[in-house]
Design a protein around this motif. Structure first.
Motif, PDB file in Angstrom:
ATOM      1  N   ILE A   1     -15.117 -37.492 -23.691  1.00  0.00           N
ATOM      2  CA  ILE A   1     -16.500 -37.571 -24.168  1.00  0.00           C
ATOM      3  C   ILE A   1     -17.003 -36.240 -24.718  1.00  0.00           C
ATOM      4  O   ILE A   1     -17.768 -36.207 -25.687  1.00  0.00           O
ATOM      5  CB  ILE A   1     -17.443 -38.096 -23.043  1.00  0.00           C
ATOM      6  CG1 ILE A   1     -18.824 -38.387 -23.607  1.00  0.00           C
ATOM      7  CG2 ILE A   1     -17.498 -37.119 -21.883  1.00  0.00           C
ATOM      8  CD1 ILE A   1     -18.847 -39.427 -24.692  1.00  0.00           C
ATOM      9  N   ASP A   2     -16.587 -35.111 -24.143  1.00  0.00           N
ATOM     10  CA  ASP A   2     -17.040 -33.814 -24.657  1.00  0.00           C
ATOM     11  C   ASP A   2     -16.544 -33.582 -26.082  1.00  0.00           C
ATOM     12  O   ASP A   2     -17.277 -33.053 -26.928  1.00  0.00           O
ATOM     13  CB  ASP A   2     -16.555 -32.686 -23.742  1.00  0.00           C
ATOM     14  CG  ASP A   2     -17.263 -32.676 -22.392  1.00  0.00           C
ATOM     15  OD1 ASP A   2     -18.369 -33.248 -22.325  1.00  0.00           O
ATOM     16  OD2 ASP A   2     -16.719 -32.120 -21.427  1.00  0.00           O
ATOM     17  N   ILE A   3     -15.309 -33.978 -26.336  1.00  0.00           N
ATOM     18  CA  ILE A   3     -14.764 -33.849 -27.694  1.00  0.00           C
ATOM     19  C   ILE A   3     -15.491 -34.798 -28.641  1.00  0.00           C
ATOM     20  O   ILE A   3     -15.853 -34.442 -29.765  1.00  0.00           O
ATOM     21  CB  ILE A   3     -13.243 -34.147 -27.696  1.00  0.00           C
ATOM     22  CG1 ILE A   3     -12.492 -33.124 -26.849  1.00  0.00           C
ATOM     23  CG2 ILE A   3     -12.697 -34.164 -29.129  1.00  0.00           C
ATOM     24  CD1 ILE A   3     -11.019 -33.434 -26.681  1.00  0.00           C
ATOM     25  N   LEU A   4     -15.716 -36.027 -28.176  1.00  0.00           N
ATOM     26  CA  LEU A   4     -16.386 -37.029 -29.010  1.00  0.00           C
ATOM     27  C   LEU A   4     -17.801 -36.590 -29.384  1.00  0.00           C
ATOM     28  O   LEU A   4     -18.295 -36.922 -30.469  1.00  0.00           O
ATOM     29  CB  LEU A   4     -16.420 -38.375 -28.290  1.00  0.00           C
ATOM     30  CG  LEU A   4     -15.058 -39.044 -28.065  1.00  0.00           C
ATOM     31  CD1 LEU A   4     -15.198 -40.272 -27.181  1.00  0.00           C
ATOM     32  CD2 LEU A   4     -14.410 -39.417 -29.400  1.00  0.00           C
ATOM     33  N   ARG A   5     -18.438 -35.852 -28.516  1.00  0.00           N
ATOM     34  CA  ARG A   5     -19.785 -35.368 -28.826  1.00  0.00           C
ATOM     35  C   ARG A   5     -19.758 -34.306 -29.927  1.00  0.00           C
ATOM     36  O   ARG A   5     -20.759 -34.089 -30.603  1.00  0.00           O
ATOM     37  CB  ARG A   5     -20.453 -34.801 -27.574  1.00  0.00           C
ATOM     38  CG  ARG A   5     -20.938 -35.871 -26.609  1.00  0.00           C
ATOM     39  CD  ARG A   5     -21.789 -35.285 -25.501  1.00  0.00           C
ATOM     40  NE  ARG A   5     -22.416 -36.340 -24.744  1.00  0.00           N
ATOM     41  CZ  ARG A   5     -23.538 -36.973 -25.100  1.00  0.00           C
ATOM     42  NH1 ARG A   5     -24.142 -36.632 -26.218  1.00  0.00           N
ATOM     43  NH2 ARG A   5     -24.030 -37.935 -24.358  1.00  0.00           N
ATOM     44  N   ARG A   6     -18.599 -33.648 -30.083  1.00  0.00           N
ATOM     45  CA  ARG A   6     -18.512 -32.577 -31.072  1.00  0.00           C
ATOM     46  C   ARG A   6     -17.882 -33.019 -32.392  1.00  0.00           C
ATOM     47  O   ARG A   6     -18.214 -32.480 -33.440  1.00  0.00           O
ATOM     48  CB  ARG A   6     -17.691 -31.409 -30.504  1.00  0.00           C
ATOM     49  CG  ARG A   6     -18.305 -30.727 -29.298  1.00  0.00           C
ATOM     50  CD  ARG A   6     -17.643 -29.378 -29.034  1.00  0.00           C
ATOM     51  NE  ARG A   6     -16.191 -29.491 -28.892  1.00  0.00           N
ATOM     52  CZ  ARG A   6     -15.577 -29.718 -27.732  1.00  0.00           C
ATOM     53  NH1 ARG A   6     -16.293 -29.880 -26.623  1.00  0.00           N
ATOM     54  NH2 ARG A   6     -14.252 -29.789 -27.679  1.00  0.00           N
ATOM     55  N   VAL A   7     -16.995 -33.985 -32.341  1.00  0.00           N
ATOM     56  CA  VAL A   7     -16.192 -34.330 -33.521  1.00  0.00           C
ATOM     57  C   VAL A   7     -16.493 -35.746 -33.993  1.00  0.00           C
ATOM     58  O   VAL A   7     -16.108 -36.731 -33.346  1.00  0.00           O
ATOM     59  CB  VAL A   7     -14.684 -34.187 -33.216  1.00  0.00           C
ATOM     60  CG1 VAL A   7     -13.870 -34.435 -34.498  1.00  0.00           C
ATOM     61  CG2 VAL A   7     -14.374 -32.805 -32.632  1.00  0.00           C
TER      62      VAL A   7
ATOM     63  N   LEU B   1     -27.987 -44.624 -42.049  1.00  0.00           N
ATOM     64  CA  LEU B   1     -26.617 -45.135 -41.983  1.00  0.00           C
ATOM     65  C   LEU B   1     -25.633 -43.989 -42.189  1.00  0.00           C
ATOM     66  O   LEU B   1     -25.419 -43.527 -43.309  1.00  0.00           O
ATOM     67  CB  LEU B   1     -26.401 -46.218 -43.052  1.00  0.00           C
ATOM     68  CG  LEU B   1     -25.039 -46.905 -43.043  1.00  0.00           C
ATOM     69  CD1 LEU B   1     -24.809 -47.608 -41.717  1.00  0.00           C
ATOM     70  CD2 LEU B   1     -24.938 -47.887 -44.200  1.00  0.00           C
ATOM     71  N   GLY B   2     -25.026 -43.535 -41.083  1.00  0.00           N
ATOM     72  CA  GLY B   2     -24.003 -42.501 -41.144  1.00  0.00           C
ATOM     73  C   GLY B   2     -22.636 -43.069 -40.854  1.00  0.00           C
ATOM     74  O   GLY B   2     -22.457 -44.282 -40.699  1.00  0.00           O
ATOM     75  N   ALA B   3     -21.647 -42.191 -40.725  1.00  0.00           N
ATOM     76  CA  ALA B   3     -20.259 -42.634 -40.548  1.00  0.00           C
ATOM     77  C   ALA B   3     -20.056 -43.424 -39.256  1.00  0.00           C
ATOM     78  O   ALA B   3     -19.304 -44.403 -39.229  1.00  0.00           O
ATOM     79  CB  ALA B   3     -19.334 -41.416 -40.569  1.00  0.00           C
ATOM     80  N   VAL B   4     -20.713 -43.005 -38.172  1.00  0.00           N
ATOM     81  CA  VAL B   4     -20.530 -43.680 -36.891  1.00  0.00           C
ATOM     82  C   VAL B   4     -21.153 -45.072 -36.933  1.00  0.00           C
ATOM     83  O   VAL B   4     -20.531 -46.067 -36.518  1.00  0.00           O
ATOM     84  CB  VAL B   4     -21.130 -42.843 -35.745  1.00  0.00           C
ATOM     85  CG1 VAL B   4     -21.044 -43.596 -34.420  1.00  0.00           C
ATOM     86  CG2 VAL B   4     -20.404 -41.501 -35.628  1.00  0.00           C
TER      87      VAL B   4
END
Length: 410
Positions: free
Chosen positions: A17-23, A59-62
């Protein structure tokens, strides 16, 4: 991060989750390779990673990845599509209005919500779009609108060294493209269409409604746009200065005309109470019950007339205007506010600022006379407040109208 040919589990997401919050790219990969919707719910509902990477709205990539996901439910797609939308959840319009509008859309008919100013047409249009699709766009008409604003057209492109021209989608065509891309029900709201020349801007749309398989627009990439049954078209129309009989028959034949006028008394009263509690109670020394009684008396006098004078309604006037009065009072009367030490005067100033000008805006001369009488009577009735600013504004406008009429008679 799991490789692209491996499924991505809830445990993987929690570990990273820490990586997902950054990338951002890793979040998109996680959504695309999620083994089930539980993964998406963790990323979007629990961690709100769409807001982290895409911002509060838009509307963004996520969000695009969620909307394109084959395992995301309509409920989850609606969450990302409506992120940041503060439209009230409770639908307060009369039940038959809500039911008729939903049935019309289900039957494939575009809808026009019409009625007096302040009846909550735009709010209900957004609620209706939310209830019948996973998202919507809101577009407010202007006098300069043309058919290209609805269907699309050609516009100059200044991005290169030389001036060129590109096709640009209109709001309906854009909604069609979005419904196609994500295979979802989608809404497009055309707000306050009486600001534009309806017959002019809706011409191509009328044709498309009659012939739904006809191409109405083609992009530079060769994509053809036809009306799509997944797109719900919802319009609002302020009828304070015209009647349905005065409309072009073309719109009344092709659209379901849904009148939004009177609210049920208990729901209207609840609206008033909620606004007073939210905006006034904690910010002022004004008595809630007195403000509520004033709102009720003002609304009744305008919409139904005064029993004491045996006069009927002045005009149709919706309850939503009183929210602005409540907000004004809360800001004006709070500690350090402009009217902190003169709160009874603030009430009259609020009506002078938000209610009387809106009444006068569409009033004929006899109605202006009634408006003056109405606020004089209210000022006499309510010793708790100074409503003279509201009455004086109406009187000045009436006198100016008299002078103008006198000059015409000479």
């Amino acid at each position: 991060m799991a490789s692209s040919d491996e499924t991505y589990s809830r445990a993987d997401a929690e570990d990273e989750i820490d990586i997902l919050r950054r990338v951002e790219d890793d979040v998109v990969d996680a959504i695309q390779n999620a083994e089930n919707e539980d993964v998406l719910e963790y990323l979007i509902e629990d961690q709100e990673l769409d807001s982290v990477h895409d911002g509060k709205r838009g509307l963004g990539a996520v969000r695009k990845a969620v909307l394109e996901s084959s395992i995301a439910s309509d409920r989850l797609k609606r969450i990302v599509s409506l992120r940041g939308d503060e439209t009230p959840e409770d639908i307060l319009v009369p039940r038959d209005v809500e039911r008729n509008a939903k049935v019309a859309l289900e039957a494939g008919k575009p809808v026009v919500l019409y009625g007096p100013t302040g009846t909550g047409k735009t709010t209900f249009a957004k609620q209706l779009a939310r209830e019948t699709g996973i998202g919507y766009t809101l577009n407010t008409a202007t006098p300069s609108w043309t058919p290209s604003d609805i269907i699309g057209g050609v516009s100059p492109d200044y991005t290169g060294d030389d001036l060129s021209y590109r096709t640009k989608l209109g709001c309906v065509s854009e909604a069609v493209q979005r419904a196609r891309t994500f295979d979802v029900e989608y809404g497009v709201i055309l707000d306050e269409i009486t600001r534009a020349d309806i017959s002019k801007i809706f011409g191509p749309l009328y044709t498309a409604i009659e012939n739904p398989h006809q191409t109405i627009f083609e992009t530079d990439e060769g994509e053809t746009i036809e009306l799509d049954e997944r797109v719900n078209i919802i319009c609002t129309m302020n009828m304070s200065d015209r009647t349905v009989n005065e409309l072009d028959n073309a719109i009344t034949r092709r659209f379901a005309m849904i009148e939004l006028d009177e609210y049920e008394e208990d729901k209207r009263r609840q609206l008033f109470k909620d606004w007073i509690t939210t905006h006034v109670t904690d910010q002022s020394d004004l008595v809630d019950s007195d403000i509520l009684r004033l709102f009720e008396r003002d609304y009744e006098g305008i919409n139904h007339g005064h029993e004491a004078t045996s006069q009927g309604a002045i005009m149709r006037f919706g309850p939503m205007h009183y929210r602005d009065v409540a907000v004004f009072l809360g800001v004006a009367c709070r500690e350090g506010g402009e009217y902190e030490h003169d709160q009874t005067a603030a009430v009259g100033q609020a009506f002078r600022t938000y209610v009387v000008p809106r009444l006068l805006n569409s009033a004929a001369f006899p109605q202006m006379e009634r408006i003056v009488q109405h606020y004089r009577a209210l000022n006499d009735e309510f010793d708790e407040f100074d409503l003279s600013p509201a009455a004086e504004l109406a009187e000045r406008e009436l006198e100016q109208e008299r002078r103008q009429m006198g000059s015409y008679d000479q």
